[in-house]
Design an enzyme around this catalytic site. Structure first.
Site, PDB file in Angstrom:
ATOM      1  CE  LYS A   8      -4.122  -1.623   1.739  1.00 16.46           C
ATOM      2  NZ  LYS A   8      -5.583  -1.838   3.044  1.00 16.46           N
TER       3      LYS A   8
ATOM      4  CE  LYS B 197     -12.961  -3.001   0.407  1.00 14.16           C
ATOM      5  NZ  LYS B 197     -13.099  -2.878   2.065  1.00 14.16           N
TER       6      LYS B 197
ATOM      7  CE  LYS C  59      -6.212  -8.620  -2.135  1.00 12.63           C
ATOM      8  NZ  LYS C  59      -5.800  -7.685  -0.799  1.00 12.63           N
TER       9      LYS C  59
HETATM   10  P1  TYM Z   1     -10.718  -5.518   3.992  1.00 13.44           P
HETATM   11  O1  TYM Z   1     -12.342  -3.920   4.107  1.00 13.44           O
HETATM   12  O2  TYM Z   1     -10.057  -4.609   3.626  1.00 13.44           O
HETATM   13  O3  TYM Z   1     -11.991  -6.507   3.728  1.00 13.44           O
HETATM   14  C1  TYM Z   1     -12.416  -7.165   4.043  1.00 13.44           C
HETATM   15  C2  TYM Z   1     -12.143  -8.514   3.985  1.00 13.44           C
HETATM   16  O4  TYM Z   1     -12.272  -9.036   2.847  1.00 13.44           O
HETATM   17  C3  TYM Z   1     -11.349 -10.034   2.286  1.00 13.44           C
HETATM   18  N1  TYM Z   1     -10.935  -9.986   1.047  1.00 13.44           N
HETATM   19  C4  TYM Z   1     -10.637 -11.192   0.279  1.00 13.44           C
HETATM   20  N2  TYM Z   1     -11.769 -12.131   0.632  1.00 13.44           N
HETATM   21  C5  TYM Z   1     -11.386 -12.934  -0.552  1.00 13.44           C
HETATM   22  N3  TYM Z   1     -10.979 -12.891  -1.688  1.00 13.44           N
HETATM   23  C6  TYM Z   1     -10.471 -11.696  -1.804  1.00 13.44           C
HETATM   24  N4  TYM Z   1     -10.169 -10.783  -3.176  1.00 13.44           N
HETATM   25  C7  TYM Z   1     -10.434 -10.379  -0.855  1.00 13.44           C
HETATM   26  N5  TYM Z   1     -10.245  -8.712  -0.638  1.00 13.44           N
HETATM   27  C8  TYM Z   1     -10.684  -8.679   0.175  1.00 13.44           C
HETATM   28  C9  TYM Z   1     -10.042  -9.690   3.809  1.00 13.44           C
HETATM   29  O5  TYM Z   1      -9.861 -10.724   3.757  1.00 13.44           O
HETATM   30  C10 TYM Z   1     -11.198  -9.238   4.689  1.00 13.44           C
HETATM   31  O6  TYM Z   1     -11.280 -10.434   5.340  1.00 13.44           O
HETATM   32  N6  TYM Z   1      -8.096  -5.401   7.684  1.00 13.44           N
HETATM   33  C11 TYM Z   1      -9.435  -6.017   7.511  1.00 13.44           C
HETATM   34  C12 TYM Z   1      -9.988  -4.944   7.895  1.00 13.44           C
HETATM   35  C13 TYM Z   1      -9.665  -4.958   9.524  1.00 13.44           C
HETATM   36  C14 TYM Z   1     -10.443  -6.321   9.845  1.00 13.44           C
HETATM   37  C15 TYM Z   1      -9.921  -5.961  11.782  1.00 13.44           C
HETATM   38  C16 TYM Z   1     -10.677  -8.076  10.067  1.00 13.44           C
HETATM   39  C17 TYM Z   1      -9.515  -4.034  10.584  1.00 13.44           C
HETATM   40  N7  TYM Z   1      -9.126  -5.269  11.526  1.00 13.44           N
HETATM   41  C18 TYM Z   1     -10.018  -7.341  13.190  1.00 13.44           C
HETATM   42  C19 TYM Z   1     -10.760  -9.861  10.480  1.00 13.44           C
HETATM   43  C20 TYM Z   1     -10.248  -8.542  12.147  1.00 13.44           C
HETATM   44  C21 TYM Z   1      -8.915  -5.666   5.718  1.00 13.44           C
HETATM   45  O7  TYM Z   1      -8.736  -6.499   5.368  1.00 13.44           O
HETATM   46  O8  TYM Z   1     -10.643  -5.407   5.245  1.00 13.44           O
END
Ligand code: TYM
Length: 350
Positions: free
Chosen positions: A119, A214, A211
């Site tokens: 990032k 967004k 991957k």
């Molecule tokens: P975020 O918003 O980027 O993603 C949310 C969830 O979606 C999953 N994800 C995917 N799974 C499969 N294939 C993909 N291409 C894909 N893109 C995203 C992510 O693995 C995530 O589960 N850091 C976290 C947010 C967070 C969090 C936490 C999660 C903040 N605090 C505590 C668990 C526990 C995140 O990346 O969100």
């Protein structure tokens, strides 16, 4: 028996463009876990602002995207009475506990975080300190609730390992004080990541080695939760594939990232395994498989998108859900924080 009763926590960032990866890798799993666990689901707005405002969209977009992720949770089947649904910034313990964990986590641990490197890109000097500290805030999110299980996609594995390292180091560093204050031999649980199912890493529809994300500039790389039926069909039609028919065995998906991805998406959407999907479609051409996949995606996603639209028409209701959830979350997190204050030696109101 562990002294920590099973509890699930997970979060999603309100950064716009919720996509099929978020849905299959995380949200669908969140819904399932409700039947077996006590669950807490958080819209992590404090994580969202770690990237430049040009990326998260600024205050108006943040507010809208927070409501949109909440609507997606509810539309997908998260029950805000049974589970706790709230936005992170409403519970100040997330920030307070992060500070304590900042003093437990080591610079060397954070320097290894792949997502920060991705990032921050080349201009690392210009990345925010929040982006660097992102995984520590995640540890605070999880451990404020003594969560034992965290369903996430594959990309979060390293962050969850850091959460475990922080819990272990806190338990060790303060072992004596933890015991003296009556918390036994461990204050925090060592949380288990739950990264399971056929769609833990949904890939871009334009490039099976990247991957689904967004932030991909091409909207054709992803299926957004709010895409209409025609858009979904068109995106699958245009999805990159190879010229071979689908194999009948899992072995045949190796070295074929695009085929593997589409089969994984089909499996995730239908709640079946990839080998089961191949039993049905082995030998089929993509010209036959893609329309079947598009139909399935529309069948599964259209009701979610419709319900999201309906919920978003009443932001007062969504804000009410978040306020109620935040109140319930705060009650748990404040108690944890009081324990942390005891253990660390912060004098506090009792
Ligand atoms: P975020 O918003 O980027 O993603 C949310 C969830 O979606 C999953 N994800 C995917 N799974 C499969 N294939 C993909 N291409 C894909 N893109 C995203 C992510 O693995 C995530 O589960 N850091 C976290 C947010 C967070 C969090 C936490 C999660 C903040 N605090 C505590 C668990 C526990 C995140 O990346 O969100």
């Amino acid at each position: 028996m562990s002294k920590f009763p099973p509890r699930v926590f997970s979060g999603v960032q309100p950064t716009g463009n919720l996509h099929l990866g978020n849905y299959l890798g995380a949200i669908v799993r969140f819904v399932e876990m409700q039947s077996t666990h006590d669950c807490i689901y958080c819209v992590v707005d404090m994580h969202a602002i770690t990237v430049p405002a040009s990326v998260w969209g600024g205050p108006k977009a943040l507010r809208q995207n927070t409501r949109e992720v909440t609507a997606a949770f509810l539309a997908a089947g998260i029950d805000p009475v049974k589970s706790i649904v709230f936005n992170q910034s409403q519970v100040s313990v997330h920030g307070e506990l992060t500070w304590v964990f900042n003093c437990v986590a080591r610079l060397g641990w954070l320097n290894r975080m792949i997502q920060f490197k991705e990032k921050a890109g080349k201009d690392r000097e210009n990345a925010s300190i929040g982006l660097y500290d992102y995984p520590v805030l995640m540890a605070a999110d999880i451990l404020a609730y003594f969560a034992t299980h965290v369903p996430v996609g594959e990309d979060q594995k390293q962050h969850l390992e850091l959460t475990r390292d922080i819990a272990i180091k806190f338990n060790n560093d303060f072992a004596e004080s933890i015991a003296e204050n009556g918390y036994g031999d461990a204050f925090f649980p060592v949380t288990e990541p739950l990264i399971t199912g056929p769609a833990t890493r949904v890939m871009s529809l334009r490039d099976g080695t990247k991957k689904m994300s967004k932030s991909d500039p091409s909207d054709y790389s992803r299926i957004n939760l709010t895409d209409d039926a025609d858009t979904i069909a068109q995106k699958f039609r245009k999805a990159k594939t190879d010229p071979e028919p689908l194999p009948s065995e899992m072995e045949g998906l190796k070295q074929r990232p695009e085929a593997d991805n589409l089969v994984g998406i089909y499996a995730g959407l239908s709640g079946r395994s990839k080998s089961d999907v191949l039993r049905e479609y082995g030998g089929a051409q993509f010209s036959a498989f893609k329309p079947a996949l598009a139909d399935l995606a529309v069948e599964m996603l259209a009701p979610v998108a419709g319900e999201m639209r309906r919920l978003l028409a009443d932001p007062g209701y969504i804000d009410g859900v978040l306020n109620d959830g935040a109140g319930r979350a705060r009650a748990i997190a404040e108690k944890t924080m009081d324990g942390v204050r005891d253990v660390v030696g912060f004098v506090h109101k009792t």
